[in-house]
Each structure stands twice: as structure tokens, then as C-alpha cells.
Design a protein around this motif. Structure first.
Motif, mmCIF file in Angstrom:
data_model
loop_
_atom_site.group_PDB
_atom_site.id
_atom_site.type_symbol
_atom_site.label_atom_id
_atom_site.label_comp_id
_atom_site.label_asym_id
_atom_site.label_seq_id
_atom_site.Cartn_x
_atom_site.Cartn_y
_atom_site.Cartn_z
ATOM 1 N N LYS A 1 1.115 -1.320 -0.301
ATOM 2 C CA LYS A 1 0.265 -0.137 0.087
ATOM 3 C C LYS A 1 0.760 1.615 0.224
ATOM 4 C CE LYS A 1 -3.859 -2.244 0.342
ATOM 5 N NZ LYS A 1 -4.858 -2.779 -1.109
ATOM 6 N N GLU A 2 2.019 0.809 0.357
ATOM 7 C CA GLU A 2 2.622 2.418 0.564
ATOM 8 C C GLU A 2 3.015 3.015 -1.059
ATOM 9 O OE1 GLU A 2 7.124 0.393 1.442
ATOM 10 O OE2 GLU A 2 6.254 0.354 3.410
ATOM 11 N N SER A 3 2.858 1.918 -2.228
ATOM 12 C CA SER A 3 2.928 3.002 -3.661
ATOM 13 C C SER A 3 1.322 3.665 -3.985
ATOM 14 C CB SER A 3 4.129 2.398 -4.394
ATOM 15 O OG SER A 3 2.871 1.107 -4.548
ATOM 16 N N ASN A 4 0.228 3.514 -3.324
ATOM 17 C CA ASN A 4 -1.501 3.638 -3.146
ATOM 18 C C ASN A 4 -1.216 4.873 -4.703
ATOM 19 O OD1 ASN A 4 -1.602 1.586 -2.400
ATOM 20 N ND2 ASN A 4 -3.262 2.495 -1.471
ATOM 21 N N LYS A 5 -0.252 6.339 -3.082
ATOM 22 C CA LYS A 5 -0.198 7.454 -4.750
ATOM 23 C C LYS A 5 0.036 7.859 -6.120
ATOM 24 C CE LYS A 5 -1.424 11.182 -0.903
ATOM 25 N NZ LYS A 5 -0.773 12.057 -0.358
ATOM 26 N N ASP A 6 0.778 6.634 -6.515
ATOM 27 C CA ASP A 6 1.561 6.343 -7.888
ATOM 28 C C ASP A 6 0.583 5.078 -8.586
ATOM 29 O OD1 ASP A 6 3.533 8.378 -6.614
ATOM 30 O OD2 ASP A 6 4.816 6.739 -5.880
ATOM 31 N N LYS A 7 -0.195 5.112 -8.006
ATOM 32 C CA LYS A 7 -0.882 4.126 -9.032
ATOM 33 C C LYS A 7 -2.089 4.498 -9.692
ATOM 34 C CE LYS A 7 -0.421 0.310 -5.247
ATOM 35 N NZ LYS A 7 -1.205 -1.006 -3.840
ATOM 36 N N SER A 8 -2.136 4.079 -10.159
ATOM 37 C CA SER A 8 -3.098 3.586 -11.514
ATOM 38 C C SER A 8 -4.406 4.319 -11.211
ATOM 39 C CB SER A 8 -3.568 3.180 -12.948
ATOM 40 O OG SER A 8 -3.245 2.300 -12.476
ATOM 41 N N PHE A 9 -5.355 4.828 -10.905
ATOM 42 C CA PHE A 9 -6.789 4.307 -10.758
ATOM 43 C C PHE A 9 -7.540 2.793 -11.317
ATOM 44 C CE2 PHE A 9 -11.391 4.073 -12.100
ATOM 45 C CZ PHE A 9 -12.252 5.003 -9.886
ATOM 46 N N LYS A 10 -7.078 2.372 -11.791
ATOM 47 C CA LYS A 10 -7.313 1.190 -12.489
ATOM 48 C C LYS A 10 -6.303 0.155 -10.827
ATOM 49 C CE LYS A 10 -7.496 -2.897 -15.999
ATOM 50 N NZ LYS A 10 -6.852 -3.610 -14.825
ATOM 51 N N GLU A 11 -5.546 0.144 -10.993
ATOM 52 C CA GLU A 11 -4.618 -0.518 -10.074
ATOM 53 C C GLU A 11 -5.315 -0.578 -8.238
ATOM 54 O OE1 GLU A 11 -0.115 -0.182 -12.021
ATOM 55 O OE2 GLU A 11 -0.781 1.426 -11.147
ATOM 56 N N LEU A 12 -5.465 1.208 -7.918
ATOM 57 C CA LEU A 12 -6.152 1.872 -7.127
ATOM 58 C C LEU A 12 -6.859 1.220 -6.455
ATOM 59 C CD1 LEU A 12 -4.973 3.695 -4.676
ATOM 60 C CD2 LEU A 12 -7.117 4.962 -5.956
ATOM 61 N N PHE A 13 -8.254 0.986 -7.148
ATOM 62 C CA PHE A 13 -9.559 0.988 -7.109
ATOM 63 C C PHE A 13 -9.401 -1.078 -6.972
ATOM 64 C CE2 PHE A 13 -14.006 2.130 -8.685
ATOM 65 C CZ PHE A 13 -14.897 0.652 -7.766
ATOM 66 N N GLU A 14 -8.765 -2.022 -8.035
ATOM 67 C CA GLU A 14 -8.544 -2.872 -8.045
ATOM 68 C C GLU A 14 -8.172 -3.929 -6.155
ATOM 69 O OE1 GLU A 14 -8.669 -4.888 -12.807
ATOM 70 O OE2 GLU A 14 -6.572 -4.585 -11.879
#
Length: 340
Positions: free
Chosen positions: A161-174
Motif C-alpha cells: 500500500k506504500e505506493s498507493n499515490k503512484d498507482k493508476s486508478f485501475k490499480e488503486l481500485f482493484e
């Protein structure tokens, strides 16, 4: 001049307002009556003959109950879930008697959660409860369902979860999942405030933004609220609790009487994603409670009567490792109708 305008000019304004209120009340009663009748006719209740969708909903309910029990780690309770497993057994019998396909995802997920239950006891070096073999053919399931992993639990780590702010919307949502076990560290209110600020982008009817958030961090008060809410069992209480409400004063027309729930529901999902973006763990909790329980929650959290209760959201930090329900999903095509 129309008859309505003439009457309005002749009748005192106070009387006119009372007549308008009576008209609105009658209209609301009609809408509510239609909704109530539809719910009574189609909901999965014993007075309705069960069809496939009603059985599907009930089976998923018990799958999820068992999955939640499997998420416990240090406080795992061997032999839990007798009533849920009995209910699942009965529903699967009804499914087969109705000749619904046993290849259906729902049916397979039910067998999968029983397998996960068996595997969990093995991992914990605990004997299976004797009641399980009276409900399910354990040996046959172990032989035929080993590769069936639709249901059960999975592990979520704080590191991922540490990289959540760098994820795409798809990655964050999934990657978002409901978390019911939290690290002990307190939650920074400023971080939650940032999540609320981001969630304010939520669309609402005519941009009226009726959603409201009440944040509770007092441990005793959180415990009292969740005791009344009734859905938080077997877990330590979260460091922070948000109560989502919608302000009825934002709405005008009788046709909007359900809109507080629609706007509040959309906001709740936005808020959950915003918390995920801020690297905070969360879980939505329903507030479908009796009038007396709703009144108790209002009193405990100082929520005014003109706000509709939408949901609670438990908030905390991710543990290093947390077991969570798999909560399988159907493909989007299975819920889509296309009209040409």
C-alpha cells in the motif's frame, strides 16, 4: 387566471402551505407504497418461492460470513460458523433440487469456502468440528475441489500500500479491499480531512452536495456506536469511525425522497477510494437498523434529525499482514443488459 392561482389568492398562505404539505404527504405515501410492495414481492423472504437469484443472494451472504470468520489469525476460533454452514448446506440442497447448474460460479464459490474452512483448520492444526461431515462430504470435497479457490481469504500487506499515490486508478481500485483489523497507531485527522476533500469531487443531484461526515476517535464512543450498529463482531474496534449522512434539507421535490441515499452512497465509495489513496485502511458498515437503534446512534454521535444515516466507515492503518475475505466478483458481462 387559472383556478389554482385563484384559490391560492383567496386562501390564507398558512392554509395553502398545509394543503401543499398534505398533497406532498399523499404523493410520498404512494411512492413508498410502490417500493414496499416491490420489496415484499421480490425479496428473498420465506413467503416468496425461491428462484435462482434469491438463492444466489442468500448463498453469497453465508459465504461472506464464513470468509470473515476465516480472517481471524491469533484469535481464530476453531469450529466456528455452525449456523452459517448449516444454512449454506440447506441453500445448496435447494439449488440442486431446483436443477440449477452446479457449474455456476455461486455454487462453486460455496464449495470453495467450505474447502477454505477445512484448510484453515489444517493450518491451525485443529480438528474439524464433527458437525461439518454431517453437512458436507469432506473427503469428496478434498478430492474434487482442491483447485477451487474462488472463496476464502487472501493476505493484504502494508508494504503493497506504500505506493498507493503512484498507482493508476485501475490499480488503486482493484487493490482496494475492506479491512477489519488495523494497526494500533492512531489515525491523523488531517490525513482523513484530505481524503474528505478529495471525495468532495463526488457528483450529486444538481450539485447539492448533501453528504455529511461525522468523525469519531473516542474509543469508548466508537465501541458504543458499533455495539448499536451490530455488524462489528469479533474484531478490535477501529482507531477512527466515520458516519456518513445526507442532509434532507438539500432536497425539494417528493420524487427526490430516495436521493439522499443515492448521493450518500456515491460519496461513500469516493471516500473509501480517497482513504485508499491516502494509504489508510477502511471498511464500510451498513446502517440498515431499526428506528430505535438509529435514534441511539444519532444521540451518541450528535447527528441531527434532518440528516439521513447512510453508512459507517471504520478507519485505521494497515497491519504488516492482514487476512481479508476474497469476496469473489462476477464478470461485468453477467450483470449487463444491452438494448438495441
Amino acid at each position: 387566471m387559472s383556478l389554482k392561482t385563484t384559490m391560492k389568492n383567496l386562501i390564507p398562505n398558512s392554509v395553502w402551505m398545509q394543503l401543499q404539505r398534505a398533497k406532498a404527504k399523499h404523493k410520498l405515501a404512494g411512492y413508498s407504497g410502490t417500493q414496499d410492495a416491490r420489496f415484499l414481492k421480490f425479496s428473498a423472504n420465506p413467503w416468496n418461492k425461491p428462484n435462482q437469484e434469491e438463492l444466489r443472494g442468500q448463498i453469497i451472504y453465508y459465504i461472506h460470513r464464513i470468509e470473515k470468520g476465516l480472517t481471524h489469525q491469533s484469535d481464530f476460533r476453531p469450529g466456528f460458523g455452525r449456523n452459517a454452514l448449516q444454512s449454506l448446506h440447506n441453500l445448496l440442497n435447494q439449488w440442486r433440487k431446483a436443477h440449477y447448474p452446479t457449474t455456476d460460479t455461486t455454487y462453486k464459490a460455496a464449495l470453495s469456502v467450505v474447502m477454505a474452512y477445512i484448510e484453515k483448520h489444517k493450518q491451525e492444526h485443529e480438528p474439524l468440528p464433527t458437525f461439518l461431515s454431517t453437512l458436507f462430504p469432506v473427503e469428496e470435497l478434498e478430492r474434487t475441489q482442491t483447485g477451487n479457490t474462488l472463496a476464502g481469504v487472501k493476505t493484504v500487506t502494508a508494504k503493497e500500500k506504500e505506493s498507493n499515490k503512484d498507482k493508476s486508478f485501475k490499480e488503486l481500485f482493484e487493490g482496494r479491499t475492506s479491512i477489519r483489523q488495523f494497526a494500533k497507531e492512531p489515525v491523523d485527522p488531517n490525513t482523513v480531512a484530505q481524503a474528505i476533500e478529495l471525495a468532495m469531487k463526488t457528483p450529486s443531484v444538481c450539485n447539492r452536495q448533501s453528504y455529511r461526515v461525522t468523525l469519531v476517535s473516542n474509543p469508548d464512543l466508537i465501541a458504543r456506536i458499533l455495539t448499536v450498529q451490530g455488524g462489528w463482531r469479533g474484531y478490535a474496534y477501529p482507531p477512527m469511525l466515520a458516519i456518513i449522512t445526507s442532509d434532507e434539507r438539500s432536497f425539494i421535490y417528493m420524487e427526490e425522497h430516495n436521493e439522499p441515499f443515492v448521493d450518500g452512497g456515491i460519496f461513500t465509495m469516493s471516500f473509501l477510494l480517497s482513504l485508499e489513496y491516502e494509504n489508510l485502511a477502511a471498511c464500510p458498515l451498513n446502517l440498515m437498523c431499526s428506528d430505535s437503534n438509529a435514534a441511539a446512534i444519532r444521540k451518541l454521535a450528535s447527528i441531527p434529525d434532518y440528516e439521513v444515516l447512510i453508512a459507517c466507515v471504520s478507519i485505521g492503518h494497515f497491519q504488516d499482514q492482514t487476512l481479508v475475505p476474497k469476496s469473489f466478483r462476477y464478470p461485468g458481462s453477467s450483470i449487463t443488459r444491452v438494448i438495441r
